[in-house]
Design a protein around this motif. Structure first.
Motif, mmCIF file in Angstrom:
data_model
loop_
_atom_site.group_PDB
_atom_site.id
_atom_site.type_symbol
_atom_site.label_atom_id
_atom_site.label_comp_id
_atom_site.label_asym_id
_atom_site.label_seq_id
_atom_site.Cartn_x
_atom_site.Cartn_y
_atom_site.Cartn_z
ATOM 1 N N LYS A 112 -10.254 3.325 8.501
ATOM 2 C CA LYS A 112 -10.306 3.555 7.051
ATOM 3 C C LYS A 112 -9.753 2.300 6.300
ATOM 4 C CE LYS A 112 -8.640 6.430 3.222
ATOM 5 N NZ LYS A 112 -7.511 7.623 2.989
ATOM 6 N N ARG A 113 -10.316 1.781 5.307
ATOM 7 C CA ARG A 113 -9.691 0.534 4.723
ATOM 8 C C ARG A 113 -8.500 1.083 3.817
ATOM 9 N NH1 ARG A 113 -14.472 -2.315 1.662
ATOM 10 N NH2 ARG A 113 -14.640 -0.440 0.572
ATOM 11 N N ARG A 114 -7.397 0.072 3.937
ATOM 12 C CA ARG A 114 -6.190 0.400 3.250
ATOM 13 C C ARG A 114 -6.443 -0.438 1.878
ATOM 14 N NH1 ARG A 114 -1.705 -1.354 7.031
ATOM 15 N NH2 ARG A 114 -1.980 0.652 7.708
ATOM 16 N N THR A 115 -5.785 0.432 0.851
ATOM 17 C CA THR A 115 -5.990 -0.056 -0.572
ATOM 18 C C THR A 115 -4.625 -0.600 -0.813
ATOM 19 O OG1 THR A 115 -7.513 1.746 -1.117
ATOM 20 C CG2 THR A 115 -6.265 0.684 -2.959
ATOM 21 N N TYR A 116 -4.454 -1.822 -1.111
ATOM 22 C CA TYR A 116 -3.430 -2.621 -1.747
ATOM 23 C C TYR A 116 -3.432 -2.618 -3.056
ATOM 24 C CZ TYR A 116 -2.448 -4.067 3.008
ATOM 25 O OH TYR A 116 -2.014 -4.402 4.534
ATOM 26 N N TYR B 49 1.749 4.045 1.865
ATOM 27 C CA TYR B 49 2.615 4.635 2.871
ATOM 28 C C TYR B 49 3.776 3.673 2.842
ATOM 29 C CZ TYR B 49 4.605 5.679 7.418
ATOM 30 O OH TYR B 49 5.404 5.894 8.325
ATOM 31 N N TYR C 7 0.877 -1.328 0.039
ATOM 32 C CA TYR C 7 0.076 0.019 -0.131
ATOM 33 C C TYR C 7 1.059 1.247 -0.067
ATOM 34 C CZ TYR C 7 1.008 -0.472 5.218
ATOM 35 O OH TYR C 7 1.733 -0.267 6.216
ATOM 36 N N TYR D 287 -9.132 -3.587 -1.213
ATOM 37 C CA TYR D 287 -8.905 -3.281 0.000
ATOM 38 C C TYR D 287 -8.773 -4.415 0.866
ATOM 39 C CZ TYR D 287 -11.969 0.556 -1.786
ATOM 40 O OH TYR D 287 -12.253 1.736 -2.213
ATOM 41 N N GLU E 207 -8.617 -2.785 7.712
ATOM 42 C CA GLU E 207 -9.125 -1.455 8.277
ATOM 43 C C GLU E 207 -7.992 -0.961 9.231
ATOM 44 O OE1 GLU E 207 -12.793 0.257 10.431
ATOM 45 O OE2 GLU E 207 -13.380 -1.081 8.739
ATOM 46 N N THR E 208 -7.641 0.341 9.070
ATOM 47 C CA THR E 208 -6.781 0.863 9.842
ATOM 48 C C THR E 208 -7.411 2.161 10.355
ATOM 49 O OG1 THR E 208 -5.201 1.938 8.187
ATOM 50 C CG2 THR E 208 -4.591 -0.117 9.227
#
Length: 113
Positions: free
Chosen positions: A72-76, A27, A25, A65, A68-69
């Motif tokens: 908010k769901r993290r997009t991979y 970040y 993802y 997706y 959740e962090t």
């Protein structure tokens, strides 16, 4: 620090190289680029997400997706077979670029370094 102008044409290559190692993802990719460059190159978020959009439109990446962090769901992002082929083409281009530019890099006596 290396100018982003110098590396602009190779942002896709760096991103795809990391995704060849596994899904990731935004970040995490920015952090890994900073780490591997020993802080010499810090990719901006806007640059990264522009590249993601471009690579997805070209069919080189897909996204999904993950967990959740902080609400908010993290997009991979995941590299596709077409993305792997493009990555290998960009690696060949990079080697040729190094060879070509190397022909012009000289010391103060005119000797190629």
């Amino acid at each position: 620090m290396i100018s982003s102008d110098v590396l602009r044409g190779y942002n896709d290559l760096m991103i795809l190289a990391l995704l060849c190692e596994g899904d990731s993802y935004g970040y995490e990719i920015i952090r890994e680029i900073d780490k591997r460059s020993d802080g010499l190159y810090q990719m901006k978020e806007t640059t990264l997400y522009s590249a993601f959009n471009r690579l997805q439109k070209s069919g080189f990446l897909t996204s999904y997706y993950g967990s959740e962090t902080f609400g908010k769901r993290r997009t991979y992002f995941q590299i596709t077979p077409a993305g792997r082929a493009y990555y290998h083409d960009k690696c060949k281009e990079w080697r040729l670029t190094q060879e070509l530019v190397g022909r012009f890099i000289t010391n103060d006596k005119g000797d190629t370094l």
